[in-house]
Every structure is written in C-alpha cells, then in structure tokens.
Design an enzyme around this catalytic site. Structure first.
Site, mmCIF file in Angstrom:
data_model
loop_
_atom_site.group_PDB
_atom_site.id
_atom_site.type_symbol
_atom_site.label_atom_id
_atom_site.label_comp_id
_atom_site.label_asym_id
_atom_site.label_seq_id
_atom_site.Cartn_x
_atom_site.Cartn_y
_atom_site.Cartn_z
ATOM 1 N N CYS A 101 0.860 -1.181 0.000
ATOM 2 C CA CYS A 101 0.000 0.000 0.000
ATOM 3 C C CYS A 101 0.892 1.225 0.000
ATOM 4 O O CYS A 101 2.065 1.139 0.332
ATOM 5 C CB CYS A 101 -0.913 0.003 1.231
ATOM 6 S SG CYS A 101 -2.247 1.211 1.083
ATOM 7 N N CYS A 103 -0.040 4.162 1.647
ATOM 8 C CA CYS A 103 -0.410 5.148 2.685
ATOM 9 C C CYS A 103 0.687 5.419 3.704
ATOM 10 O O CYS A 103 0.757 6.515 4.246
ATOM 11 C CB CYS A 103 -1.715 4.764 3.379
ATOM 12 S SG CYS A 103 -1.653 3.233 4.308
ATOM 13 N N CYS A 111 -4.024 6.113 0.197
ATOM 14 C CA CYS A 111 -3.481 4.845 -0.282
ATOM 15 C C CYS A 111 -3.104 4.880 -1.772
ATOM 16 O O CYS A 111 -2.761 3.846 -2.351
ATOM 17 C CB CYS A 111 -4.472 3.714 -0.011
ATOM 18 S SG CYS A 111 -4.866 3.549 1.748
ATOM 19 N N LYS A 176 -12.230 -5.018 2.317
ATOM 20 C CA LYS A 176 -11.628 -4.187 3.357
ATOM 21 C C LYS A 176 -12.563 -3.022 3.615
ATOM 22 O O LYS A 176 -12.811 -2.204 2.728
ATOM 23 C CB LYS A 176 -10.258 -3.702 2.910
ATOM 24 C CG LYS A 176 -9.608 -2.792 3.924
ATOM 25 C CD LYS A 176 -8.174 -2.486 3.572
ATOM 26 C CE LYS A 176 -7.590 -1.504 4.563
ATOM 27 N NZ LYS A 176 -6.189 -1.181 4.255
ATOM 28 N N ARG A 186 -3.140 3.118 12.565
ATOM 29 C CA ARG A 186 -2.749 4.356 11.873
ATOM 30 C C ARG A 186 -1.756 5.146 12.698
ATOM 31 O O ARG A 186 -0.896 5.823 12.151
ATOM 32 C CB ARG A 186 -3.984 5.165 11.493
ATOM 33 C CG ARG A 186 -4.747 4.435 10.393
ATOM 34 C CD ARG A 186 -5.940 5.201 9.881
ATOM 35 N NE ARG A 186 -6.667 4.365 8.930
ATOM 36 C CZ ARG A 186 -7.869 4.646 8.456
ATOM 37 N NH1 ARG A 186 -8.483 5.751 8.845
ATOM 38 N NH2 ARG A 186 -8.450 3.842 7.603
ATOM 39 N N ARG A 198 -11.114 7.358 4.040
ATOM 40 C CA ARG A 198 -10.850 6.370 2.997
ATOM 41 C C ARG A 198 -12.133 5.790 2.401
ATOM 42 O O ARG A 198 -12.121 4.741 1.781
ATOM 43 C CB ARG A 198 -10.012 5.223 3.559
ATOM 44 C CG ARG A 198 -8.683 5.629 4.154
ATOM 45 C CD ARG A 198 -7.681 4.471 4.052
ATOM 46 N NE ARG A 198 -6.597 4.501 4.981
ATOM 47 C CZ ARG A 198 -5.600 5.392 5.001
ATOM 48 N NH1 ARG A 198 -5.584 6.381 4.138
ATOM 49 N NH2 ARG A 198 -4.644 5.299 5.888
ATOM 50 N N LYS A 229 -11.479 -7.937 6.204
ATOM 51 C CA LYS A 229 -10.840 -7.099 7.207
ATOM 52 C C LYS A 229 -11.731 -5.926 7.545
ATOM 53 O O LYS A 229 -12.208 -5.255 6.625
ATOM 54 C CB LYS A 229 -9.512 -6.613 6.628
ATOM 55 C CG LYS A 229 -8.789 -5.612 7.456
ATOM 56 C CD LYS A 229 -7.583 -5.149 6.708
ATOM 57 C CE LYS A 229 -6.920 -4.081 7.521
ATOM 58 N NZ LYS A 229 -5.771 -3.528 6.861
ATOM 59 N N SER A 255 -5.964 -3.992 14.454
ATOM 60 C CA SER A 255 -5.384 -3.319 15.616
ATOM 61 C C SER A 255 -6.425 -2.925 16.672
ATOM 62 O O SER A 255 -6.173 -3.062 17.869
ATOM 63 C CB SER A 255 -4.620 -2.074 15.155
ATOM 64 O OG SER A 255 -5.469 -1.205 14.431
ATOM 65 N N TYR A 294 -2.248 -9.763 15.890
ATOM 66 C CA TYR A 294 -1.183 -9.295 16.785
ATOM 67 C C TYR A 294 -1.086 -10.164 18.036
ATOM 68 O O TYR A 294 -0.141 -10.041 18.801
ATOM 69 C CB TYR A 294 -1.437 -7.824 17.171
ATOM 70 C CG TYR A 294 -1.588 -6.944 15.951
ATOM 71 C CD1 TYR A 294 -0.474 -6.531 15.234
ATOM 72 C CD2 TYR A 294 -2.849 -6.566 15.473
ATOM 73 C CE1 TYR A 294 -0.606 -5.758 14.086
ATOM 74 C CE2 TYR A 294 -2.993 -5.788 14.341
ATOM 75 C CZ TYR A 294 -1.870 -5.388 13.649
ATOM 76 O OH TYR A 294 -2.000 -4.639 12.515
HETATM 77 C C1 PBG Z 1 -2.966 0.088 4.854
HETATM 78 C C2 PBG Z 1 -3.442 -0.805 5.932
HETATM 79 C C3 PBG Z 1 -4.242 -0.525 7.062
HETATM 80 C C4 PBG Z 1 -4.282 -1.689 7.828
HETATM 81 C C5 PBG Z 1 -3.536 -2.641 7.153
HETATM 82 N N1 PBG Z 1 -3.057 -2.101 5.989
HETATM 83 C C6 PBG Z 1 -4.854 0.717 7.547
HETATM 84 C C7 PBG Z 1 -5.847 1.454 6.790
HETATM 85 O O1 PBG Z 1 -6.379 1.044 5.766
HETATM 86 O O2 PBG Z 1 -6.082 2.566 7.253
HETATM 87 C C8 PBG Z 1 -4.970 -1.846 9.170
HETATM 88 C C9 PBG Z 1 -4.440 -2.920 10.054
HETATM 89 C C10 PBG Z 1 -4.889 -2.861 11.459
HETATM 90 O O3 PBG Z 1 -5.698 -2.016 11.879
HETATM 91 O O4 PBG Z 1 -4.415 -3.713 12.220
HETATM 92 N N2 PBG Z 1 -3.868 0.531 3.952
#
Ligand code: PBG
Length: 305
Positions: A101, A103, A111, A176, A186, A198, A229, A255, A294
């Site tokens: 990605c 970002c 992104c 996603k 983030r 986003r 996700k 996360s 995690y």
């Molecule tokens: C990048 C990305 C993100 C996550 C994984 N790859 C963040 C987003 O889209 O803002 C999130 C992973 C997580 O929250 O553990 N685009």
C-alpha cells in the site's frame, strides 16, 4: 471429540512494523505489546516467531521520508525490501508476506496518488505494480495489496508475470471496510489520512453483497487468497466470501480488535487468554483458513501448554 473447529498455530500470521528511524525496539503506545522494530530487531523477532511455530509474518514499513507519490514503497533499498532480504536470509523457512500500500509512504496518508483531493485509481495501479515487483524481487513469498483500488489484482498479476515473478502469489485484501477499528494501526504506521477519509476506496460496513462481489472480482483477476478485514464485526462476510470463492480466506484481526481486548484485560475487565482464544476460534468457525493477528505469539504459547 466432537469439537468442530480447530485453532492451530499453523494458521496464524504475525504482523511486524519495521521502521527506518528505529534502532532496536520502540513500544507502540496504541498497541501494548507491539513494537516498532529496526531491521536487526525485526530479524530477532522473526527468529522468535519461527521458534514459536508461526509460519508467516506480514511486513509493514515506516520509511525514513515520505513524498506525494509514495516512492519509498517501490525503492529497492526501501525499508520493507531491506527487511525482507534480512529476514529471508536469517529464516529462509519463515514466510514473508509484504503489505502493499502507499499510505505509509505518502505525505498525505492516502493509499494512492492524488488528483486534486481524490485518489486517482488508475494512476495508482502503476505505482502498486512497481511496488509488487520490488517486494517480490527482494524475496517476498507473497504480496498483499491493501489499497483497495479497483483492478489492482489484475494489474499486479500482469506486472509480476512480465518480470518473471509468476510464482509470487497475491493475497488480496478484497473486502476491506472503512473501519474505526484501524485507529491504533494508523498511529503505529503513521498512516492516518491528512484530510478526508478512505470511504472513496474502502467499503461501507453495511454492505455484505458488495464484499462478495469484490472478492469474486479479485479471484477472477488472479488472487491466490482473499482477505476480509476487520474480522470480528464481519464474521458473516468471512463465511459468504469463503462460500462464493472457494479460495483460501484470510481474516485480519485488526489493531482495534487487539487493543480492545488488551485494554479490557489491563483493567481486569476480561480474561485476556480466554477472550482471545474465543475470538480467534470464532473467526475460524466463520470460515477463515488463516488469521492475521497481533495476538499470534501469545496464542502460540497458550496452544503449546
Ligand atoms: C494500509 C493498511 C491498514 C491496515 C492494514 N493495511 C490501515 C488502513 O487502511 O487505514 C490496518 C491494520 C490494522 O488495523 O491492524 N492501507
């Protein structure tokens, strides 16, 4: 004897945050127990992940510098490329997946590349393709596009094939969602958008049928594995995507899902071990073959007892 669902360490993927401006380890405040790693620390971490029987890591990079286009993403000497080479040479049997990605590499935190204040989908595809080729050349066992641009799986597949990298699989973040549960990440990845959100490219949490369409499109474009996700608020989507594609399905226990359990456990409100094992077993029961989490190192230790 009658248990229907197994949770095993062989299904887990552990994400690592590799930082060009860290030596050793620096704790990530929003994600207790997770650190920013310099390359040497990432290699140590990879060794302990492998010793625990976890088969794969997923790499995120925090570059030394950012720009408008996110050029650090496809730099052959970029942070993820350097970490991939170092980990593969220390632990050749550990699978290295690279999150793909822009970002973390763009000054604006979106992104893809901007045209005005919107992300230019098609111009971004070319940059993602360069990044995939660079990551695969560095030794990535799979690339995992998380950008949510339309048509990127096909674009990546063509670019990899043209470069003789036809054996590199694509793990597509297919469904996603534009989720509040990415908040702690983030902060960890320094990738919050500088303006806006986003929702132009990530999905509306209300849409299940669209998630299935996205996953089927990615499968048609050549994805080897599809991903849903976040995981816990989207268990029905995991099931539907599994049934519609028949592909291996990964679920990302993100996360915010991690941080919620950690925070509740710290306050004595939840039994951490029981809550984590129940949540991950639920994700598996929904139909996920692979769980990115995690909690992976803790789970590996708990399952081993
Ligand atoms: C990048 C990305 C993100 C996550 C994984 N790859 C963040 C987003 O889209 O803002 C999130 C992973 C997580 O929250 O553990 N685009």
């Amino acid at each position: 004897m009658v248990r229907e669902t197994e949770l095993s360490v062989s299904q887990l993927v552990y994400p690592l945050f590799i930082s060009a401006s860290t030596t050793g380890r620096t704790p990530i405040p929003s994600m207790p127990g997770v650190d920013h790693l310099g390359i040497d620390a990432a290699v140590d971490e990879a060794r302990s992940v492998q010793a625990l029987g976890i088969p794969a890591v997923l790499l995120f990079g925090l570059p030394a510098a950012k720009d408008e286009e996110g050029s650090g993403a496809w730099d052959d000497e970029g942070i993820v490329q350097l970490a991939t080479r170092a980990i593969k040479s220390a632990c050749p049997d550990l699978l290295v997946f690279c999150d793909l990605c822009l970002c973390e590499y763009t000054t604006h935190g979106h992104c893809g590349v901007l045209s005005g204040t919107a992300v230019d989908n098609d111009a971004t595809l070319e940059l993602l393709a360069r990044t995939a080729v660079s990551q695969a050349r560095a030794g990535a066992d799979a690339v995992a596009p998380s950008d949510m641009m339309d048509g990127r799986v096909g674009a990546l597949r063509r670019a990899l094939d043209e470069e003789g990298l036809e054996d590199t699989p694509i793990i597509a973040y297919s469904a996603k969602f534009a989720s509040a549960f990415y908040g702690p990440f983030r902060e960890a990845a320094d990738s919050a958008p500088a303006f806006g959100d986003r929702r132009g490219y990530q999905m509306d949490p209300a849409n299940g049928a669209e998630a299935v369409r996205e996953a089927v499109l990615d499968a048609d474009e050549g994805a080897d594995m599809v991903m849903v996700k976040p995981a816990l608020a989207y268990l029905d989507v995991i099931r539907r995507v599994k049934e519609a594609t028949g592909l291996p399905v990964a679920a990302y226990n993100v996360s915010g899902e991690y941080a919620m359990i950690k925070a509740a456990a710290e306050r004595g409100l939840l039994d951490e071990r029981a809550a984590v094992l129940e949540a991950l077993t639920g994700i598996r029961r929904a139909g996920a073959d692979i769980v990115i989490t995690y909690h992976a190192k803790d789970v590996a230790r708990w399952l081993d007892q």
